[in-house]
Design a protein around this motif. Structure first.
Motif, PDB file in Angstrom:
ATOM      1  N   THR A  51      48.490 128.205   5.802  1.00 51.19           N
ATOM      2  CA  THR A  51      48.951 126.941   5.114  1.00 51.19           C
ATOM      3  C   THR A  51      49.786 126.409   6.318  1.00 51.19           C
ATOM      4  OG1 THR A  51      49.210 128.287   3.088  1.00 51.19           O
ATOM      5  CG2 THR A  51      50.388 126.270   3.380  1.00 51.19           C
ATOM      6  N   SER A  52      49.355 125.196   6.662  1.00 52.57           N
ATOM      7  CA  SER A  52      49.855 124.415   7.788  1.00 52.57           C
ATOM      8  C   SER A  52      51.024 123.656   7.449  1.00 52.57           C
ATOM      9  CB  SER A  52      48.741 123.548   8.497  1.00 52.57           C
ATOM     10  OG  SER A  52      48.240 122.557   7.572  1.00 52.57           O
ATOM     11  N   PHE A  53      51.157 123.067   6.508  1.00 51.55           N
ATOM     12  CA  PHE A  53      52.253 122.176   6.094  1.00 51.55           C
ATOM     13  C   PHE A  53      53.589 122.687   6.294  1.00 51.55           C
ATOM     14  CE2 PHE A  53      50.260 123.018   2.039  1.00 51.55           C
ATOM     15  CZ  PHE A  53      51.387 123.355   1.615  1.00 51.55           C
ATOM     16  N   PRO A  54      53.982 123.864   5.837  1.00 52.82           N
ATOM     17  CA  PRO A  54      55.249 124.402   6.148  1.00 52.82           C
ATOM     18  C   PRO A  54      55.712 124.488   7.444  1.00 52.82           C
ATOM     19  CG  PRO A  54      54.075 125.722   4.556  1.00 52.82           C
ATOM     20  CD  PRO A  54      53.049 124.807   5.284  1.00 52.82           C
ATOM     21  N   ILE A  55      54.654 124.655   8.373  1.00 51.14           N
ATOM     22  CA  ILE A  55      54.940 124.974   9.787  1.00 51.14           C
ATOM     23  C   ILE A  55      55.248 123.431  10.516  1.00 51.14           C
ATOM     24  CG2 ILE A  55      54.086 125.504  12.103  1.00 51.14           C
ATOM     25  CD1 ILE A  55      54.531 128.028  10.282  1.00 51.14           C
ATOM     26  N   GLN A  56      54.431 122.668  10.084  1.00 52.76           N
ATOM     27  CA  GLN A  56      54.684 121.117  10.519  1.00 52.76           C
ATOM     28  C   GLN A  56      56.309 120.637   9.893  1.00 52.76           C
ATOM     29  OE1 GLN A  56      51.685 118.888   9.057  1.00 52.76           O
ATOM     30  NE2 GLN A  56      50.118 119.798  10.073  1.00 52.76           N
ATOM     31  N   THR A  57      56.667 121.097   8.710  1.00 50.12           N
ATOM     32  CA  THR A  57      58.059 120.746   8.358  1.00 50.12           C
ATOM     33  C   THR A  57      59.113 121.682   9.186  1.00 50.12           C
ATOM     34  OG1 THR A  57      57.121 120.329   6.054  1.00 50.12           O
ATOM     35  CG2 THR A  57      59.492 120.618   6.366  1.00 50.12           C
ATOM     36  N   LEU A  58      58.785 122.795   9.425  1.00 47.40           N
ATOM     37  CA  LEU A  58      59.764 123.427  10.224  1.00 47.40           C
ATOM     38  C   LEU A  58      59.891 122.586  11.695  1.00 47.40           C
ATOM     39  CD1 LEU A  58      61.532 125.773  10.584  1.00 47.40           C
ATOM     40  CD2 LEU A  58      59.477 127.307  11.424  1.00 47.40           C
ATOM     41  N   ALA A  59      58.727 122.401  12.269  1.00 46.45           N
ATOM     42  CA  ALA A  59      58.705 121.952  13.514  1.00 46.45           C
ATOM     43  C   ALA A  59      59.522 120.342  13.580  1.00 46.45           C
ATOM     44  CB  ALA A  59      57.094 121.576  14.142  1.00 46.45           C
ATOM     45  N   ALA A  60      59.424 119.693  12.438  1.00 46.49           N
ATOM     46  CA  ALA A  60      59.883 118.434  12.343  1.00 46.49           C
ATOM     47  C   ALA A  60      61.556 118.769  12.180  1.00 46.49           C
ATOM     48  CB  ALA A  60      59.379 117.641  11.123  1.00 46.49           C
ATOM     49  N   THR A  61      61.975 119.678  11.395  1.00 47.36           N
ATOM     50  CA  THR A  61      63.388 119.988  11.341  1.00 47.36           C
ATOM     51  C   THR A  61      64.050 120.304  12.546  1.00 47.36           C
ATOM     52  OG1 THR A  61      62.759 120.715   8.862  1.00 47.36           O
ATOM     53  CG2 THR A  61      65.070 121.611   9.827  1.00 47.36           C
ATOM     54  N   LEU A  62      63.265 121.206  13.237  1.00 48.29           N
ATOM     55  CA  LEU A  62      63.877 121.783  14.662  1.00 48.29           C
ATOM     56  C   LEU A  62      63.914 120.615  15.379  1.00 48.29           C
ATOM     57  CD1 LEU A  62      61.941 125.037  15.122  1.00 48.29           C
ATOM     58  CD2 LEU A  62      64.273 124.689  14.235  1.00 48.29           C
ATOM     59  N   PRO A 100      56.301 123.104  19.760  1.00 54.80           N
ATOM     60  CA  PRO A 100      54.912 122.356  19.112  1.00 54.80           C
ATOM     61  C   PRO A 100      54.412 123.326  17.856  1.00 54.80           C
ATOM     62  CG  PRO A 100      54.953 122.867  21.429  1.00 54.80           C
ATOM     63  CD  PRO A 100      56.091 123.304  21.070  1.00 54.80           C
ATOM     64  N   ALA A 101      54.198 122.591  16.917  1.00 51.43           N
ATOM     65  CA  ALA A 101      53.616 123.403  15.624  1.00 51.43           C
ATOM     66  C   ALA A 101      52.801 124.355  15.896  1.00 51.43           C
ATOM     67  CB  ALA A 101      53.435 122.238  14.568  1.00 51.43           C
ATOM     68  N   SER A 102      51.664 124.344  16.873  1.00 48.30           N
ATOM     69  CA  SER A 102      50.773 125.151  17.007  1.00 48.30           C
ATOM     70  C   SER A 102      51.087 126.435  17.554  1.00 48.30           C
ATOM     71  CB  SER A 102      49.791 124.609  17.764  1.00 48.30           C
ATOM     72  OG  SER A 102      50.262 124.306  19.361  1.00 48.30           O
ATOM     73  N   SER A 103      52.473 126.647  18.284  1.00 49.17           N
ATOM     74  CA  SER A 103      52.988 127.639  18.896  1.00 49.17           C
ATOM     75  C   SER A 103      53.703 128.537  17.708  1.00 49.17           C
ATOM     76  CB  SER A 103      53.702 127.586  19.930  1.00 49.17           C
ATOM     77  OG  SER A 103      54.847 126.718  19.756  1.00 49.17           O
ATOM     78  N   ILE A 104      54.179 127.934  16.577  1.00 45.78           N
ATOM     79  CA  ILE A 104      55.028 128.678  15.837  1.00 45.78           C
ATOM     80  C   ILE A 104      54.362 129.561  14.894  1.00 45.78           C
ATOM     81  CG2 ILE A 104      56.630 128.536  13.652  1.00 45.78           C
ATOM     82  CD1 ILE A 104      57.031 125.458  14.736  1.00 45.78           C
ATOM     83  N   ARG A 105      55.036 130.847  14.711  1.00 45.15           N
ATOM     84  CA  ARG A 105      54.131 131.882  14.164  1.00 45.15           C
ATOM     85  C   ARG A 105      55.210 132.916  13.470  1.00 45.15           C
ATOM     86  NH1 ARG A 105      50.576 129.256  15.473  1.00 45.15           N
ATOM     87  NH2 ARG A 105      48.590 130.063  16.386  1.00 45.15           N
TER      88      ARG A 105
END
Length: 359
Positions: free
Chosen positions: A53-64, A72-77
């Motif tokens: 599910t990619s959109f929660p990671i994108q939301t977290l990256a935008a919040t940070l 980068p969103a691709s490096s968040i695990r």
């Protein structure tokens, strides 16, 4: 046995029930407004959305990023956050600072929102403007635990509430001063109820202030020197005769049947039976003879059994009540699906004087 249902004593449809105007009608223009928002819940114990599910990671990256942290969103695990949609209801006359209850529901594949904290989320109205901000710890009515492939779940752990978790930032202006009239709207349209309401309001106010326009709308005239809140409060507290519509509500998904007390039954005989068909498949191994040239084969053997149940008979005489029908259905061991079929057949035969509503 029949499913749990509410049954009232059968009464003629012409008999009225006393009800307050505020319970059976609303004032046009004074209503709730729906709000919705999208945010993330953090602090989950590994039960959040997966990496698929990619959109929660994108939301977290935008919040940070808004907080000065560029990742980068691709490096968040992470598995301790979940994307959720927030819903709330903005009541009439809400002003900035008013607190609202909110409901958060998972939008991804999170297993549970237990122990989660909703981060600040704007709530939007239908016009796209922000009317409230939501934040706070979630309260769940269930849980989900899994270990070694075994899962135990109680209730629904992917939806939670935050009591008082939203604060109104913008109210919906509604000015009552200077109004010369209002419209009362019946929840269930009925000409007789509308006329009875108008007469009761005129009797209480001592003047010809209310007028039934149609089966749902009653106009209320305001004098020039009347206090509008006091007038509306007085009108809403008036008890009026209400003529509910005879209705049978059926929910085929849950097997729930609710029969209203104003339902009238006519004399009818009901014959109810059933045909049960069982199909059983067995697999047998066929071995060739010791010196044969055949091969071992798995052969499917199918048996079909049909059993016709005896017919059950129910006889309702003239003047039978809903309680008589329910007792008769219970005595023959009718299931929820049987009851639904019988009620529909009675409606078609003219023996059930009510509207059937299927949920």
């Amino acid at each position: 046995m029949l499913p749990d249902a509410a049954f009232a004593e059968n009464t003629p449809t012409s008999q009225a029930h006393q009800a307050r105007i505020k319970d059976i009608a609303s004032i046009e223009g004074i209503r709730d407004n729906q709000l919705v928002g999208y945010g993330i819940v953090v602090g989950l114990n590994g039960t959040g959305d997966s990496q698929q599910t990619s959109f929660p990671i994108q939301t977290l990256a935008a919040t940070l990023l808004r907080m000065g942290v560029s990742v980068p969103a691709s490096s968040i695990r992470v598995q301790n956050l979940a994307a959720v949609f927030i819903s709330a209801t903005l009541p009439p006359f809400a002003r900035p600072g008013t607190k609202l209850d909110i409901t958060a529901s998972s939008a991804g594949d999170a297993r549970s929102l237990e122990g989660g904290l909703l981060l600040m989320t704007p709530l939007y109205g239908p016009d796209g403007k922000i009317y409230a901000q939501a934040q706070g710890p979630l309260v769940l009515g269930g849980y989900s635990v899994s270990a070694n492939g075994n899962v135990k779940q109680v209730n629904h752990p992917t939806t939670g509430r935050v009591p008082g978790g939203a604060m109104v930032e913008r109210g919906v202006p509604l000015d009552l001063t200077g109004r010369s009239d209002f419209s009362l709207l019946l929840n269930d349209a009925d000409f007789r109820s509308a006329e009875a309401m108008a007469q009761a309001v005129n009797k209480e106010l001592g003047r010809n202030a209310a007028h039934a326009v149609d089966s749902r709308r009653i106009t209320l005239a305001v004098k020039g020197n009347e206090e509008i809140p006091a007038l509306l409060g007085r009108v809403e507290a008036i008890e009026v005769p209400f003529y509910p519509r005879a209705k049978v509500v059926v929910n085929e998904r849950t097997g729930t049947v609710v029969i209203g007390g104003t339902v009238v039954l006519q004399a009818v005989s009901i014959l109810h039976g059933g045909l049960t068909v069982n199909i059983v498949s067995d697999f047998e191994v066929s071995q060739p003879s010791a010196f044969g040239s055949g091969t071992t084969q798995v052969v499917q053997q199918t048996k079909i059994e049909a059993k016709d149940k005896p017919v059950n008979r129910i006889e309702l005489k003239q003047g039978a009540t809903v309680d008589d029908l329910v007792r008769s259905l219970q005595q023959i061991g009718a299931t929820a699906r049987d009851v639904i079929s019988i009620l529909q057949a009675m409606k078609s035969a003219g023996a059930l004087e009510a509207e059937i509503e299927v949920l």
